[in-house]
Design a protein around this motif. Structure first.
Motif, PDB file in Angstrom:
ATOM      1  N   ILE A  38       0.856  -1.181   0.000  1.00 46.80           N
ATOM      2  CA  ILE A  38       0.000   0.000   0.000  1.00 46.80           C
ATOM      3  C   ILE A  38       0.903   1.246   0.000  1.00 46.80           C
ATOM      4  CG2 ILE A  38      -1.915   1.160   1.136  1.00 46.80           C
ATOM      5  CD1 ILE A  38      -2.113  -1.478   2.856  1.00 46.80           C
ATOM      6  N   PRO A  39       0.860   2.070  -1.040  1.00 48.63           N
ATOM      7  CA  PRO A  39       0.092   1.890  -2.273  1.00 48.63           C
ATOM      8  C   PRO A  39       0.742   0.820  -3.136  1.00 48.63           C
ATOM      9  CG  PRO A  39       1.492   3.799  -2.477  1.00 48.63           C
ATOM     10  CD  PRO A  39       1.654   3.324  -1.052  1.00 48.63           C
ATOM     11  N   PRO A  40       0.007   0.254  -4.088  1.00 51.00           N
ATOM     12  CA  PRO A  40       0.602  -0.774  -4.945  1.00 51.00           C
ATOM     13  C   PRO A  40       1.670  -0.172  -5.845  1.00 51.00           C
ATOM     14  CG  PRO A  40      -1.551  -0.135  -5.766  1.00 51.00           C
ATOM     15  CD  PRO A  40      -1.395   0.538  -4.440  1.00 51.00           C
ATOM     16  N   GLU A  41       2.614  -0.983  -6.258  1.00 54.64           N
ATOM     17  CA  GLU A  41       3.607  -0.512  -7.217  1.00 54.64           C
ATOM     18  C   GLU A  41       2.902  -0.108  -8.502  1.00 54.64           C
ATOM     19  OE1 GLU A  41       6.628  -3.445  -7.715  1.00 54.64           O
ATOM     20  OE2 GLU A  41       7.081  -3.588  -5.579  1.00 54.64           O
ATOM     21  N   GLU A  42       3.361   0.968  -9.112  1.00 52.08           N
ATOM     22  CA  GLU A  42       2.720   1.529 -10.313  1.00 52.08           C
ATOM     23  C   GLU A  42       1.269   1.900 -10.030  1.00 52.08           C
ATOM     24  OE1 GLU A  42       4.678   2.124 -12.798  1.00 52.08           O
ATOM     25  OE2 GLU A  42       6.326   1.029 -11.882  1.00 52.08           O
ATOM     26  N   GLY A  43       0.992   2.275  -8.778  1.00 49.34           N
ATOM     27  CA  GLY A  43      -0.375   2.627  -8.412  1.00 49.34           C
ATOM     28  C   GLY A  43      -0.723   4.058  -8.778  1.00 49.34           C
ATOM     29  N   ASP A  44      -1.955   4.431  -8.492  1.00 51.21           N
ATOM     30  CA  ASP A  44      -2.472   5.747  -8.854  1.00 51.21           C
ATOM     31  C   ASP A  44      -2.410   6.748  -7.707  1.00 51.21           C
ATOM     32  OD1 ASP A  44      -3.135   5.071 -11.470  1.00 51.21           O
ATOM     33  OD2 ASP A  44      -5.062   4.238 -10.860  1.00 51.21           O
ATOM     34  N   PHE A  45      -1.766   6.391  -6.610  1.00 49.16           N
ATOM     35  CA  PHE A  45      -1.714   7.327  -5.492  1.00 49.16           C
ATOM     36  C   PHE A  45      -0.471   7.066  -4.663  1.00 49.16           C
ATOM     37  CE2 PHE A  45      -3.722   3.569  -3.778  1.00 49.16           C
ATOM     38  CZ  PHE A  45      -3.246   3.470  -2.485  1.00 49.16           C
ATOM     39  N   THR A  46      -0.153   8.012  -3.812  1.00 50.14           N
ATOM     40  CA  THR A  46       0.917   7.867  -2.840  1.00 50.14           C
ATOM     41  C   THR A  46       0.384   8.310  -1.485  1.00 50.14           C
ATOM     42  OG1 THR A  46       1.700  10.090  -3.373  1.00 50.14           O
ATOM     43  CG2 THR A  46       2.773   8.237  -4.504  1.00 50.14           C
ATOM     44  N   ILE A  47       1.045   7.895  -0.418  1.00 49.12           N
ATOM     45  CA  ILE A  47       0.675   8.301   0.936  1.00 49.12           C
ATOM     46  C   ILE A  47       1.765   9.244   1.417  1.00 49.12           C
ATOM     47  CG2 ILE A  47       0.106   7.532   3.261  1.00 49.12           C
ATOM     48  CD1 ILE A  47      -0.548   4.791   2.101  1.00 49.12           C
ATOM     49  N   ASP A  48       1.505  10.537   1.348  1.00 44.64           N
ATOM     50  CA  ASP A  48       2.509  11.549   1.619  1.00 44.64           C
ATOM     51  C   ASP A  48       2.451  12.017   3.065  1.00 44.64           C
ATOM     52  OD1 ASP A  48       1.942  12.955  -1.638  1.00 44.64           O
ATOM     53  OD2 ASP A  48       3.360  11.422  -1.025  1.00 44.64           O
ATOM     54  N   ILE A  49       3.609  12.098   3.666  1.00 49.67           N
ATOM     55  CA  ILE A  49       3.711  12.514   5.054  1.00 49.67           C
ATOM     56  C   ILE A  49       3.567  14.030   5.159  1.00 49.67           C
ATOM     57  CG2 ILE A  49       5.233  12.593   7.065  1.00 49.67           C
ATOM     58  CD1 ILE A  49       4.225   9.806   6.441  1.00 49.67           C
ATOM     59  N   GLY A  50       2.736  14.469   6.101  1.00 47.75           N
ATOM     60  CA  GLY A  50       2.545  15.903   6.325  1.00 47.75           C
ATOM     61  C   GLY A  50       2.416  16.197   7.805  1.00 47.75           C
ATOM     62  N   GLU A  51       1.968  17.393   8.109  1.00 46.79           N
ATOM     63  CA  GLU A  51       1.765  17.785   9.503  1.00 46.79           C
ATOM     64  C   GLU A  51       0.616  16.971  10.125  1.00 46.79           C
ATOM     65  OE1 GLU A  51       3.629  19.750  11.098  1.00 46.79           O
ATOM     66  OE2 GLU A  51       4.710  20.925   9.597  1.00 46.79           O
ATOM     67  N   PRO A  52       0.572  16.824  11.444  1.00 43.23           N
ATOM     68  CA  PRO A  52       1.503  17.388  12.421  1.00 43.23           C
ATOM     69  C   PRO A  52       2.718  16.479  12.632  1.00 43.23           C
ATOM     70  CG  PRO A  52      -0.264  16.277  13.564  1.00 43.23           C
ATOM     71  CD  PRO A  52      -0.590  16.192  12.099  1.00 43.23           C
ATOM     72  N   LYS A  53       3.800  17.065  13.122  1.00 46.49           N
ATOM     73  CA  LYS A  53       4.979  16.275  13.455  1.00 46.49           C
ATOM     74  C   LYS A  53       4.739  15.548  14.777  1.00 46.49           C
ATOM     75  CE  LYS A  53       8.139  19.396  11.041  1.00 46.49           C
ATOM     76  NZ  LYS A  53       9.321  20.284  11.147  1.00 46.49           N
ATOM     77  N   GLY A  54       5.503  14.477  14.975  1.00 46.34           N
ATOM     78  CA  GLY A  54       5.337  13.693  16.192  1.00 46.34           C
ATOM     79  C   GLY A  54       5.367  12.212  15.882  1.00 46.34           C
ATOM     80  N   ILE A  55       4.791  11.416  16.758  1.00 44.40           N
ATOM     81  CA  ILE A  55       4.790   9.963  16.606  1.00 44.40           C
ATOM     82  C   ILE A  55       3.418   9.500  16.141  1.00 44.40           C
ATOM     83  CG2 ILE A  55       5.047   7.750  17.786  1.00 44.40           C
ATOM     84  CD1 ILE A  55       7.019   9.094  19.691  1.00 44.40           C
ATOM     85  N   ASP A  56       3.388   8.798  15.025  1.00 46.66           N
ATOM     86  CA  ASP A  56       2.150   8.239  14.482  1.00 46.66           C
ATOM     87  C   ASP A  56       2.140   6.732  14.701  1.00 46.66           C
ATOM     88  OD1 ASP A  56       1.948  10.821  13.564  1.00 46.66           O
ATOM     89  OD2 ASP A  56       1.237  10.263  11.571  1.00 46.66           O
ATOM     90  N   GLN A  57       0.950   6.170  14.776  1.00 50.73           N
ATOM     91  CA  GLN A  57       0.799   4.733  14.958  1.00 50.73           C
ATOM     92  C   GLN A  57       0.092   4.106  13.760  1.00 50.73           C
ATOM     93  OE1 GLN A  57      -1.284   4.362  18.777  1.00 50.73           O
ATOM     94  NE2 GLN A  57       0.532   3.329  19.583  1.00 50.73           N
ATOM     95  N   VAL A  58       0.561   2.939  13.387  1.00 50.64           N
ATOM     96  CA  VAL A  58      -0.118   2.127  12.377  1.00 50.64           C
ATOM     97  C   VAL A  58      -0.798   0.981  13.107  1.00 50.64           C
ATOM     98  CG1 VAL A  58       0.138   0.695  10.318  1.00 50.64           C
ATOM     99  CG2 VAL A  58       1.570   2.721  10.608  1.00 50.64           C
ATOM    100  N   ILE A  59      -2.114   0.898  13.008  1.00 50.41           N
ATOM    101  CA  ILE A  59      -2.886  -0.172  13.642  1.00 50.41           C
ATOM    102  C   ILE A  59      -3.363  -1.110  12.544  1.00 50.41           C
ATOM    103  CG2 ILE A  59      -4.805  -0.741  15.154  1.00 50.41           C
ATOM    104  CD1 ILE A  59      -2.705   1.036  16.459  1.00 50.41           C
ATOM    105  N   ALA A  60      -2.921  -2.368  12.589  1.00 48.62           N
ATOM    106  CA  ALA A  60      -3.295  -3.348  11.572  1.00 48.62           C
ATOM    107  C   ALA A  60      -4.068  -4.485  12.214  1.00 48.62           C
ATOM    108  CB  ALA A  60      -2.051  -3.891  10.872  1.00 48.62           C
TER     109      ALA A  60
END
Length: 544
Positions: A486-508
């Motif tokens: 995610i996103p797939p290779e040759e996909g139609d989107f990207t997941i771009d990092i932006g504000e706010p700064k700090g620690i983010d969590q990925v919950i799967a």
């Protein structure tokens, strides 16, 4: 109601700005006898020089001895009346003029005459190259490309005649709109620019100095591109000989890495500059603060995401802005197609992710995809197939690896032991744990049995957004033997990092059951184990 682009873009620009408006057609193009072998012989002589000894030099010219230079009020070739100077550039001066032959024929439309400076006149090889390039430019014959009529001389004075335009340069429009144009206005301009570039590239002609000041808009919102194939000749005298790879007229802020390194021109050079121009139209400023591509690559500078664009639009723009040619979008047509993608906000990952997670939205964004209801079996016997499977999913299972999948049942509510699914059946990773603003997040995962996978991100401000499933990867039923990205290779989107700064969590969360996503509490995912069989993984990354 949308404002009239003419009113909002051109007429809002200061009246004192230099303008360029198309007049009525002066003549048919493409049939001038100027561009014959005989004419070139007459222009440049048997010795190739421009001087009194060169064949074709007109000693009767008032400019022959060099004591007189043309200016407002002058006449060239007893034909072109120079009325007033309307511009000066690196190649020479441009005059508003009248062609006496046109007047005799009943056509009083103005033309433009560009008188080349001494640097150009003194170099016969450069003049030959310019003659060749002017001939190519004349062959373009496109409504969005400035028409070049003739390339001629009067004694030592060498000049070009072109269609006369009035209007406003695009750099002035951008300067007058520091927050960017409305998207409809910007796209109206970009479409015409792309039409011109696409037409030129199809004929093998590359601009090589594409920038806002080489783009003009008239009061009817018609776009005209200037100096095709000619701008790169401007430093010819500094290198001594003409070569297609010499890009003399380039402007560093719009030049590609390859141009700065002196590599052979490529259509993707124009696409990089086009993407810079498009960014300025949308945002009101240059994507890299006018820094050179080589410096930006070294400093790892990334363009700031434009919030008004959806995911497909931003992805197309970002691909056009790639510093390395091999990473750049490969055609003007593909670039425009991406920018014209007008997805509704709820269909774009930009809305689901950027607006919700990295831009600090306060509320959880609930995805638009279908919620699945969970049906419990009538008796306590274990079901052998996860519910809600489609025929395609069942067919896909049969093709995976050895053709076998582990099937996990859906027991009655309240009778599942916590951690009843082994942790190893679901693994997940991210591309890095330390991000800077503008970098992209990539998530990879694998399963060892058929599972539904749900992935959310909680940003430092507590905003939640769902990364998977998403509008471009709606089917979250995952099979063993495959690696999911995610996103797939040759996909139609990207997941771009932006504000706010700090620690983010990925919950799967992975489960053999399709879960009701709107009921998942990502802040307390363990609660799911009271009702469903799940594997929960948590990752963290830092935004600095």
């Amino acid at each position: 109601m949308d404002r009239d682009p003419k009113e909002s873009a051109v007429n809002r620009t200061k009246e004192s700005d230099e303008t360029i408006i198309q007049q009525k057609p002066r003549r048919e193009t493409g049939n001038s006898d100027l561009y014959s072998a005989r004419t070139q012989h007459e222009l440049f002589g048997t010795t190739g020089g421009i001087g009194k000894t060169a064949t074709g030099f007109d000693d009767s010219s008032p400019y022959a001895d060099g004591s007189v230079t043309p200016g407002s009020g002058s006449v060239l070739k007893n034909r072109y009346d120079l009325l007033e100077k309307i511009g000066t550039g690196g190649m020479g001066s441009v005059y508003k003029a009248l062609d006496r032959r046109d007047i005799e024929a009943g056509n009083s439309a103005f033309i433009a005459v560009k008188v080349l400076n001494d640097e150009f006149r003194a170099n016969p090889e450069l003049l030959k190259a310019m003659h060749s390039e002017a001939r190519k430019t004349q062959s373009l014959a496109h409504p969005n490309i400035l028409t070049v009529y003739d390339f001629d001389r009067d004694g030592p004075i060498v000049f070009m005649t072109m269609e006369y335009l009035e209007g406003v340069t695009l750099d002035k429009i951008v300067k007058n709109h520091p927050a960017g144009l409305e998207q409809s206005e910007a796209l109206a301009i970009i479409r015409q620019i792309c039409a011109a570039l696409s037409h030129a590239h199809a004929k093998g002609i590359i601009h090589s100095d594409f920038k806002p000041s080489n783009i003009f808009i008239d009061i009817h919102n018609r776009v005209k591109i200037l100096d095709f194939g000619i701008a790169r000749l401007q430093n010819f005298s500094r290198v001594g000989s003409f070569d297609a790879g010499v890009l003399g007229g380039m402007t560093p802020a719009y030049a590609t890495l390859e141009m700065l390194h002196g590599e052979k021109p490529d259509p993707r050079d124009d696409i990089y500059a086009l993407a810079c121009v498009a960014y300025e139209l949308f945002a009101g400023f240059h994507p890299f603060n006018r820094q050179r591509a080589d410096d930006c690559l070294q400093k790892k500078v990334r363009p700031k995401a434009i919030r008004s664009l959806n995911a497909r639009q931003w992805n197309a723009l970002k691909k056009g802005l790639q510093f390395k040619r091999e990473d750049r979008i490969d055609s003007v047509e593909a670039f425009l197609k991406g920018l014209e993608s007008r997805n509704k906000p709820y269909q774009a990952l930009y809305y689901v992710l950027l607006a919700a997670i990295f831009l600090g939205a306060a509320a959880m964004i609930r995805p638009y995809w279908q919620r699945y209801s969970i049906e419990k079996p009538e008796n306590e016997a274990l079901t052998e197939v996860p519910i809600d499977k489609t025929a395609a999913q069942l067919d896909a299972e049969e093709t995976v690896a050895d053709g076998q999948t582990s099937e996990v049942s859906t027991p009655p509510s309240g009778q599942i032991e916590q951690n009843s699914l082994p942790e190893h059946i679901f693994s997940i990773s991210i591309n890095k744990t330390d991000f800077k603003i503008g970098e992209s997040l990539i998530v990879d995962f694998q399963v060892e049995q058929a599972l539904y996978v749900y992935i959310a991100v909680i940003d430092a401000a507590g905003a939640v957004g769902w990364v998977y499933p998403n509008p471009y990867q709606e089917d979250n039923y995952s099979l063993p033997g495959k690696r999911y990205r995610i996103p797939p290779e040759e996909g139609d989107f990207t997941i771009d990092i932006g504000e706010p700064k700090g620690i983010d969590q990925v919950i799967a969360i992975a489960s053999p059951d399709a879960l009701p996503i709107d009921l998942i509490d990502v802040f307390n995912p363990e609660k799911l184990k009271e009702t469903y069989q799940v594997v929960i993984k948590t990752l963290e990354f830092t935004i600095r």
